[in-house]
Design a protein around this motif. Structure first.
Motif, short mmCIF file in Angstrom:
data_model
loop_
_atom_site.label_atom_id
_atom_site.label_comp_id
_atom_site.label_asym_id
_atom_site.label_seq_id
_atom_site.Cartn_x
_atom_site.Cartn_y
_atom_site.Cartn_z
N THR A 1 -14.65 24.20 42.70
CA THR A 1 -16.30 24.45 42.66
C THR A 1 -16.65 25.43 43.92
O THR A 1 -17.19 26.54 43.62
CB THR A 1 -16.82 23.27 42.64
OG1 THR A 1 -16.27 22.35 41.60
CG2 THR A 1 -18.26 23.48 42.59
N VAL B 1 -27.15 19.72 41.15
CA VAL B 1 -27.02 18.78 42.44
C VAL B 1 -26.54 19.73 43.49
O VAL B 1 -25.52 20.51 43.29
CB VAL B 1 -26.04 17.90 42.30
CG1 VAL B 1 -25.82 17.15 43.60
CG2 VAL B 1 -26.27 16.76 41.29
N TRP B 2 -27.46 19.78 44.55
CA TRP B 2 -26.98 20.62 45.83
C TRP B 2 -26.87 19.55 46.91
O TRP B 2 -27.87 18.96 47.49
CB TRP B 2 -28.05 21.65 46.13
CG TRP B 2 -27.93 22.81 45.13
CD1 TRP B 2 -27.36 23.31 44.18
CD2 TRP B 2 -28.77 24.17 45.52
NE1 TRP B 2 -27.59 24.38 43.48
CE2 TRP B 2 -28.52 24.99 44.31
CE3 TRP B 2 -29.83 24.50 46.53
CZ2 TRP B 2 -29.35 26.26 44.22
CZ3 TRP B 2 -30.30 25.79 46.33
CH2 TRP B 2 -29.98 26.70 45.16
N PHE B 3 -25.62 19.47 47.42
CA PHE B 3 -25.36 18.73 48.48
C PHE B 3 -26.00 17.23 48.44
O PHE B 3 -26.71 16.76 48.98
CB PHE B 3 -25.73 19.27 49.81
CG PHE B 3 -25.18 20.69 50.40
CD1 PHE B 3 -23.74 20.39 50.57
CD2 PHE B 3 -25.74 21.81 50.11
CE1 PHE B 3 -22.92 21.81 50.75
CE2 PHE B 3 -25.20 22.99 50.35
CZ PHE B 3 -23.75 23.08 50.81
N LEU B 4 -25.61 16.56 47.37
CA LEU B 4 -26.06 15.29 46.80
C LEU B 4 -27.68 14.79 46.86
O LEU B 4 -27.82 13.96 46.96
CB LEU B 4 -25.13 14.11 47.91
CG LEU B 4 -23.81 14.55 48.15
CD1 LEU B 4 -23.24 13.44 49.22
CD2 LEU B 4 -22.86 14.32 46.89
N SER C 1 -31.02 28.41 36.98
CA SER C 1 -29.50 28.51 37.04
C SER C 1 -29.12 29.49 37.91
O SER C 1 -29.67 30.73 37.35
CB SER C 1 -28.93 28.22 35.57
OG SER C 1 -27.72 28.28 35.60
N GLN C 2 -28.05 29.33 38.34
CA GLN C 2 -27.61 30.55 39.33
C GLN C 2 -26.62 31.30 38.30
O GLN C 2 -26.48 32.42 38.51
CB GLN C 2 -26.87 30.13 40.67
CG GLN C 2 -27.80 29.74 41.85
CD GLN C 2 -27.34 29.71 42.92
OE1 GLN C 2 -26.51 28.85 43.15
NE2 GLN C 2 -27.67 30.52 43.89
N TRP D 1 -15.55 28.80 43.28
CA TRP D 1 -16.55 29.47 42.37
C TRP D 1 -17.94 29.98 43.12
O TRP D 1 -18.49 31.02 42.99
CB TRP D 1 -16.71 28.59 41.11
CG TRP D 1 -17.63 28.92 40.12
CD1 TRP D 1 -17.78 30.09 39.62
CD2 TRP D 1 -18.57 27.97 39.42
NE1 TRP D 1 -18.95 30.14 38.56
CE2 TRP D 1 -19.12 28.86 38.43
CE3 TRP D 1 -18.71 26.68 39.37
CZ2 TRP D 1 -19.99 28.21 37.52
CZ3 TRP D 1 -19.56 26.14 38.61
CH2 TRP D 1 -20.48 26.78 37.65
N LEU D 2 -18.30 29.02 43.51
CA LEU D 2 -19.82 29.21 44.20
C LEU D 2 -19.86 30.06 45.37
O LEU D 2 -20.74 31.18 45.68
CB LEU D 2 -20.47 27.78 44.43
CG LEU D 2 -20.74 26.70 43.61
CD1 LEU D 2 -20.96 25.57 43.92
CD2 LEU D 2 -21.27 27.34 42.19
N ARG E 1 -20.91 19.31 39.62
CA ARG E 1 -19.51 19.04 39.92
C ARG E 1 -19.10 17.61 39.68
O ARG E 1 -18.47 17.35 38.37
CB ARG E 1 -19.04 19.37 41.21
CG ARG E 1 -17.63 19.30 41.48
CD ARG E 1 -17.27 19.76 42.95
NE ARG E 1 -17.86 18.84 43.88
CZ ARG E 1 -17.15 17.44 44.07
NH1 ARG E 1 -16.12 17.15 43.45
NH2 ARG E 1 -17.76 16.51 44.94
N MET F 1 -20.70 14.64 41.57
CA MET F 1 -21.46 13.71 42.22
C MET F 1 -22.87 13.88 42.24
O MET F 1 -23.58 14.59 43.03
CB MET F 1 -20.91 13.95 43.71
CG MET F 1 -19.51 13.55 44.13
SD MET F 1 -19.13 13.99 46.06
CE MET F 1 -18.02 12.40 46.17
N PHE G 1 -24.04 29.39 51.93
CA PHE G 1 -23.78 28.33 50.97
C PHE G 1 -24.02 26.94 52.02
O PHE G 1 -24.65 26.01 51.71
CB PHE G 1 -22.25 28.48 50.66
CG PHE G 1 -22.13 27.11 49.68
CD1 PHE G 1 -22.34 27.01 48.42
CD2 PHE G 1 -21.09 26.16 50.24
CE1 PHE G 1 -22.05 25.95 47.52
CE2 PHE G 1 -20.84 24.92 49.52
CZ PHE G 1 -21.18 25.07 48.22
N GLN H 1 -25.01 28.29 33.89
CA GLN H 1 -24.51 27.34 33.25
C GLN H 1 -25.41 26.20 32.61
O GLN H 1 -25.63 25.92 31.68
CB GLN H 1 -23.57 26.57 34.17
CG GLN H 1 -22.94 25.06 33.82
CD GLN H 1 -21.86 24.81 34.63
OE1 GLN H 1 -20.67 24.99 34.32
NE2 GLN H 1 -22.35 23.70 35.38
#
Ligand SMILES: Cc1cc2nc3c(=O)[nH]c(=O)nc-3n(C[C@H](O)[C@H](O)[C@H](O)COP(=O)(O)O)c2cc1C
Length: 326
Positions: A174, A100-103, A21-22, A177-178, A134, A136, A65, A25
């Protein structure tokens, strides 16, 4: 719900928990789930922290990112530092939280599932996936199921937590935040990320897993977390996810051809892509949501079927939740 206490002769059940976790969370969610398992002397919990060889920054900054999307979408993650496991350990249950990162599943979790040790650790084992993202996650989970199947693991349950803010607001809160580390909401929009109650509420899953382990139900081909409101799938986002996945895939190919992650050759293309992505978000998402709202009566059956399918195996019903509200 109370389960009979373990007798001194009861064998210890071993649980493997994967941790990455970065912002902390997802680790906080996992901590709530494993607390009841840790409190049980008949359950031994091993937490395996994933450490990317080249750590991903947090906050990310703008280019790093977006630069992560090609490899994320193509399931070609950066390598992990050596694991502390050898591969010959025998676990009764695996808890696999992922973001999830980029779906797609995040790169560290994808790297773990593609690691040669994963097949040795996971083959034939029941796995509980836990998603905190988030909102998706539908197609990321399809990809994760493919990676899990390649290890020979059995997906026993799935828990999903999504940010409570409205979809459109979270498209802005989001990334703020990131990319810049700003968690507090702005322009009247809510804070980014999960709220404290959602995280605290995950304890119910830990209590239910503890009871299932005591009764040996992890070995049955049935979910252990039914009736606890584990998953609520918003299938209205499916079409946007499909469009996003396709665009990440095609542009990702182009970017990977331009250079390796972090290379300057990618920057002009990335800048162009972000503009394209913004246009996609402010057009495709609202248009697809409005069209679906208009056409919903005609697609009701299809949407209901999809919802049930994406909520498998744990489901959205909450009839057992009162037993675990402590
Ligand atoms: C590079 C990146 C891409 C992300 N893409 C998505 C996405 O496609 N869908 C989604 O619901 N959340 C997405 N998120 C949000 C994460 O799933 C997650 O909620 C957030 O990063 C916090 O996770 P943490 O526990 O690692 O701090 C993304 C996050 C990052 C860092």
């Amino acid at each position: 719900m109370t389960a009979s206490p373990p007798t001194s002769a009861a064998p210890v059940k071993r649980v493997l928990v994967i941790d990455y976790s970065q912002t902390g969370q997802l680790s906080a969610v996992a901590a709530q789930i494993i607390a009841p398992l840790r409190a049980d002397p008949a359950i031994a919990v091993h937490v395996e922290a994933l450490r990317p060889l080249k750590p991903f920054p947090f906050p990310w900054g703008f280019f790093p990112f977006f630069d992560a999307f090609p490899e994320s979408a193509h399931l070609r993650p950066g390598a992990l530092a050596p694991l502390s496991l050898r591969g010959d350990e025998d676990f009764d249950l695996v808890i696999l939280p992922y973001q999830v990162w980029f779906l797609a599943p995040s790169q560290p979790v994808t790297a773990f599932l593609q690691h040669p040790l994963a097949a040795r650790l996971l083959a034939g084992k029941p796995v509980v996936t836990v998603i905190a993202c988030r909102n998706m996650w539908l197609l990321a989970h399809e990809k994760l199921k493919g990676l899990l199947a390649a290890t020979g693991a059995r997906l026993s349950d799935n828990i999903v937590l999504t940010d409570p803010g409205p979809t459109f607001a979270t498209f802005f809160t989001t990334p703020a935040w990131l990319v810049w580390g700003r968690k507090r909401g702005f322009w009247g929009m809510p804070d980014a990320g999960l709220d404290a109650n959602q995280i605290a509420g995950c304890r119910r899953f830990g209590l239910a897993l503890r009871d299932a382990l005591r009764e040996g139900r992890e070995r049955l081909a049935q979910p252990m977390l039914e009736g606890l409101g584990a998953v609520r799938a918003d299938v209205r986002l499916y079409i946007s996810e499909k469009a996003g996945t396709r665009s990440f895939y095609l542009w990702g190919k182009l970017l990977m051809a331009a250079g390796p992650p972090g290379s300057w050759q990618r920057r002009p293309l990335l800048a162009l892509y972000v503009l394209f992505l913004l246009a996609l978000i402010v057009t495709v998402v609202p248009v697809s949501l409005s069209l679906q709202a208009l056409l919903r009566p005609f697609f009701k059956g299809w949407l209901t079927k999809m919802k049930v399918q994406f909520e498998r195996p744990s489901g959205s019903s909450t009839d057992r939740s009162p037993f675990y509200d402590d």
